[in-house]
Design a protein around this motif. Structure first.
Motif, PDB file in Angstrom:
ATOM      1  N   ASP A  25       0.901  -1.203  -0.030  1.00  0.00           N
ATOM      2  CA  ASP A  25       0.072  -0.001   0.148  1.00  0.00           C
ATOM      3  C   ASP A  25       0.762   1.163   0.004  1.00  0.00           C
ATOM      4  OD1 ASP A  25      -2.305  -1.576  -0.035  1.00  0.00           O
ATOM      5  OD2 ASP A  25      -2.633  -1.567   2.073  1.00  0.00           O
ATOM      6  N   ALA A  26       2.073   1.180   0.674  1.00  0.00           N
ATOM      7  CA  ALA A  26       2.912   2.331   0.565  1.00  0.00           C
ATOM      8  C   ALA A  26       3.804   2.916  -0.601  1.00  0.00           C
ATOM      9  CB  ALA A  26       3.828   2.105   1.743  1.00  0.00           C
ATOM     10  N   LEU A  27       4.076   1.655  -1.312  1.00  0.00           N
ATOM     11  CA  LEU A  27       4.984   1.817  -2.444  1.00  0.00           C
ATOM     12  C   LEU A  27       4.343   2.778  -3.616  1.00  0.00           C
ATOM     13  CD1 LEU A  27       6.773  -1.600  -2.754  1.00  0.00           C
ATOM     14  CD2 LEU A  27       7.673   0.652  -2.142  1.00  0.00           C
ATOM     15  N   PRO A  28       3.029   2.428  -4.043  1.00  0.00           N
ATOM     16  CA  PRO A  28       2.573   3.499  -4.835  1.00  0.00           C
ATOM     17  C   PRO A  28       2.613   5.011  -4.652  1.00  0.00           C
ATOM     18  CG  PRO A  28       1.367   1.410  -4.851  1.00  0.00           C
ATOM     19  CD  PRO A  28       2.185   1.760  -3.674  1.00  0.00           C
ATOM     20  N   ASP A  29       2.464   5.315  -3.272  1.00  0.00           N
ATOM     21  CA  ASP A  29       2.320   6.881  -2.726  1.00  0.00           C
ATOM     22  C   ASP A  29       3.908   7.289  -2.895  1.00  0.00           C
ATOM     23  OD1 ASP A  29      -0.371   6.671  -2.612  1.00  0.00           O
ATOM     24  OD2 ASP A  29      -0.274   6.496  -0.322  1.00  0.00           O
ATOM     25  N   LEU A  30       4.736   6.478  -2.672  1.00  0.00           N
ATOM     26  CA  LEU A  30       6.094   6.707  -2.493  1.00  0.00           C
ATOM     27  C   LEU A  30       6.742   6.986  -3.993  1.00  0.00           C
ATOM     28  CD1 LEU A  30       8.630   7.243  -0.586  1.00  0.00           C
ATOM     29  CD2 LEU A  30       9.077   5.000  -1.180  1.00  0.00           C
ATOM     30  N   VAL A  31       6.216   6.146  -4.926  1.00  0.00           N
ATOM     31  CA  VAL A  31       6.572   6.333  -6.264  1.00  0.00           C
ATOM     32  C   VAL A  31       6.064   7.670  -6.966  1.00  0.00           C
ATOM     33  CG1 VAL A  31       6.325   5.101  -8.640  1.00  0.00           C
ATOM     34  CG2 VAL A  31       6.936   3.818  -6.621  1.00  0.00           C
ATOM     35  N   GLU A  32       4.709   8.122  -6.806  1.00  0.00           N
ATOM     36  CA  GLU A  32       4.073   9.231  -7.134  1.00  0.00           C
ATOM     37  C   GLU A  32       4.672  10.456  -6.689  1.00  0.00           C
ATOM     38  OE1 GLU A  32      -0.112   9.315  -6.448  1.00  0.00           O
ATOM     39  OE2 GLU A  32      -0.279   7.306  -7.651  1.00  0.00           O
ATOM     40  N   GLU A  33       5.397  10.229  -5.464  1.00  0.00           N
ATOM     41  CA  GLU A  33       6.085  11.600  -4.759  1.00  0.00           C
ATOM     42  C   GLU A  33       7.224  11.959  -5.566  1.00  0.00           C
ATOM     43  OE1 GLU A  33       7.145  11.067  -0.529  1.00  0.00           O
ATOM     44  OE2 GLU A  33       5.240  10.270  -0.042  1.00  0.00           O
ATOM     45  N   LEU A  34       8.028  10.975  -6.417  1.00  0.00           N
ATOM     46  CA  LEU A  34       9.256  11.196  -7.188  1.00  0.00           C
ATOM     47  C   LEU A  34       8.637  11.643  -8.477  1.00  0.00           C
ATOM     48  CD1 LEU A  34      12.090  11.273  -6.771  1.00  0.00           C
ATOM     49  CD2 LEU A  34      12.289   8.808  -7.509  1.00  0.00           C
ATOM     50  N   GLY A  35       7.220  11.382  -8.938  1.00  0.00           N
ATOM     51  CA  GLY A  35       6.670  12.035 -10.135  1.00  0.00           C
ATOM     52  C   GLY A  35       6.678  10.871 -11.152  1.00  0.00           C
ATOM     53  N   PHE A  36       6.643   9.529 -10.661  1.00  0.00           N
ATOM     54  CA  PHE A  36       6.614   8.364 -11.558  1.00  0.00           C
ATOM     55  C   PHE A  36       5.171   8.008 -11.342  1.00  0.00           C
ATOM     56  CE2 PHE A  36      11.160   9.108 -11.215  1.00  0.00           C
ATOM     57  CZ  PHE A  36      11.599   8.680 -12.652  1.00  0.00           C
ATOM     58  N   ASP A  37       4.857   7.172 -12.378  1.00  0.00           N
ATOM     59  CA  ASP A  37       3.366   6.633 -12.550  1.00  0.00           C
ATOM     60  C   ASP A  37       3.351   5.241 -11.695  1.00  0.00           C
ATOM     61  OD1 ASP A  37       2.114   8.688 -13.938  1.00  0.00           O
ATOM     62  OD2 ASP A  37       3.492   7.938 -15.433  1.00  0.00           O
ATOM     63  N   CYS A  38       4.282   4.351 -11.816  1.00  0.00           N
ATOM     64  CA  CYS A  38       3.978   2.878 -11.389  1.00  0.00           C
ATOM     65  C   CYS A  38       5.544   2.476 -11.184  1.00  0.00           C
ATOM     66  CB  CYS A  38       3.294   2.096 -12.260  1.00  0.00           C
ATOM     67  SG  CYS A  38       3.887   2.330 -14.045  1.00  0.00           S
ATOM     68  N   TYR A  39       5.419   1.351 -10.618  1.00  0.00           N
ATOM     69  CA  TYR A  39       6.839   0.516 -10.429  1.00  0.00           C
ATOM     70  C   TYR A  39       6.568  -0.867 -10.679  1.00  0.00           C
ATOM     71  CZ  TYR A  39       4.833  -1.614  -6.136  1.00  0.00           C
ATOM     72  OH  TYR A  39       3.973  -2.382  -5.330  1.00  0.00           O
ATOM     73  N   ALA A  40       7.847  -1.535 -10.612  1.00  0.00           N
ATOM     74  CA  ALA A  40       7.890  -3.015 -10.724  1.00  0.00           C
ATOM     75  C   ALA A  40       9.162  -3.443 -10.218  1.00  0.00           C
ATOM     76  CB  ALA A  40       8.004  -3.535 -12.197  1.00  0.00           C
ATOM     77  N   TYR A  41       8.807  -4.328  -9.228  1.00  0.00           N
ATOM     78  CA  TYR A  41      10.139  -5.098  -8.636  1.00  0.00           C
ATOM     79  C   TYR A  41      10.225  -6.488  -9.457  1.00  0.00           C
ATOM     80  CZ  TYR A  41      12.860  -7.969  -5.556  1.00  0.00           C
ATOM     81  OH  TYR A  41      13.544  -9.013  -5.054  1.00  0.00           O
TER      82      TYR A  41
END
Length: 236
Positions: A25-41
């Protein structure tokens, strides 16, 4: 927020997450803080690659169904450099294959056009990588990526996901026949092929046939690896 600060934030958030649900739940908000749309590990292994991501479920399914880990130029760059890097889908198109151009085009349809990827070496000489993706056609950074900060944060994330035994968002699907599953199940119980043949009223050659085909389906290098992988994936 600059990248170095963001990587420290990633480490802090990862450390505070006591469950995989909190981290997810925390990762999407953190990614958006940096100006990105999504993440993939991505956790990449010779016989198994899985994703922990908030990419579109349709894209993740298509990615694995199409075996795109063997085509994805970002994965290829990560495995050869093992250094954080930026990328975009509008690069040197003249040097790209038709498959790569199709891959970029399809990824772009899901809003994945540029990003930052941080690969790290994990246990047994495997590789993991975190990608922050953007729908923008190109990416410009004010400063170079602090490699120590980036690798440290992603290594910490990897350790936390391993600690939680996090359930993948997506992974390849393997379809074993009933006979392949049965023979692998006996193998997992420690039974040699000769004993399996007796127990199941099969010939030794038939048991060998089913186990060899199961190994190929799982892309395993040995029967022991196939048995271990099938057990880990919950197939037997």
């Amino acid at each position: 927020m600059d990248l170095k600060t963001w990587f420290q934030r990633l480490t802090d958030v990862t450390s505070a997450a006591r469950t995989q649900e909190v981290l997810r739940d925390a990762l999407p908000d953190l990614v958006e803080e940096l100006g990105f749309d999504c993440y993939a590990y991505l956790y990449i292994q010779p016989s198994r690659t899985y994703a922990y991501s908030n990419y579109s479920p349709e894209w993740l399914k298509h990615y694995f169904d199409s075996d795109y880990t063997t085509i994805d130029p970002v994965v290829k760059t990560a495995s050869t450099t093992l250094r954080p890097f930026t990328w975009c889908s509008g690069g040197s198109r003249h040097s790209e294959t038709k498959e790569v151009r199709r891959f970029y085009s399809e990824a772009g349809d899901f809003g994945i056009r540029s990003g930052i990827s941080i690969p790290i070496r994990t246990a047994c000489r495997h590789m993991s990588m975190l990608t922050l993706a953007s729908s923008k056609p190109s990416l410009t950074l004010d400063k170079d990526i602090d490699q120590i900060a980036a690798v440290t944060a992603v290594a910490f994330l990897h350790a936390k996901l391993e600690e939680h035994n996090a359930k993948p968002t997506a992974q390849p699907t393997f379809e074993l026949t009933a006979k392949q599953t049965l023979c692998l199940k006996w193998s997992a119980e420690g039974k040699p092929m000769k004993s399996i043949a007796t127990l199941e009223n099969m010939s030794f050659a038939t048991v060998n046939f089913h186990l060899n085909n199961a190994r190929k389906v799982l892309d395993a290098g040995s029967l022991a690896q196939a048995t271990a992988l099938a057990t880990k994936l919950g197939l037997i």
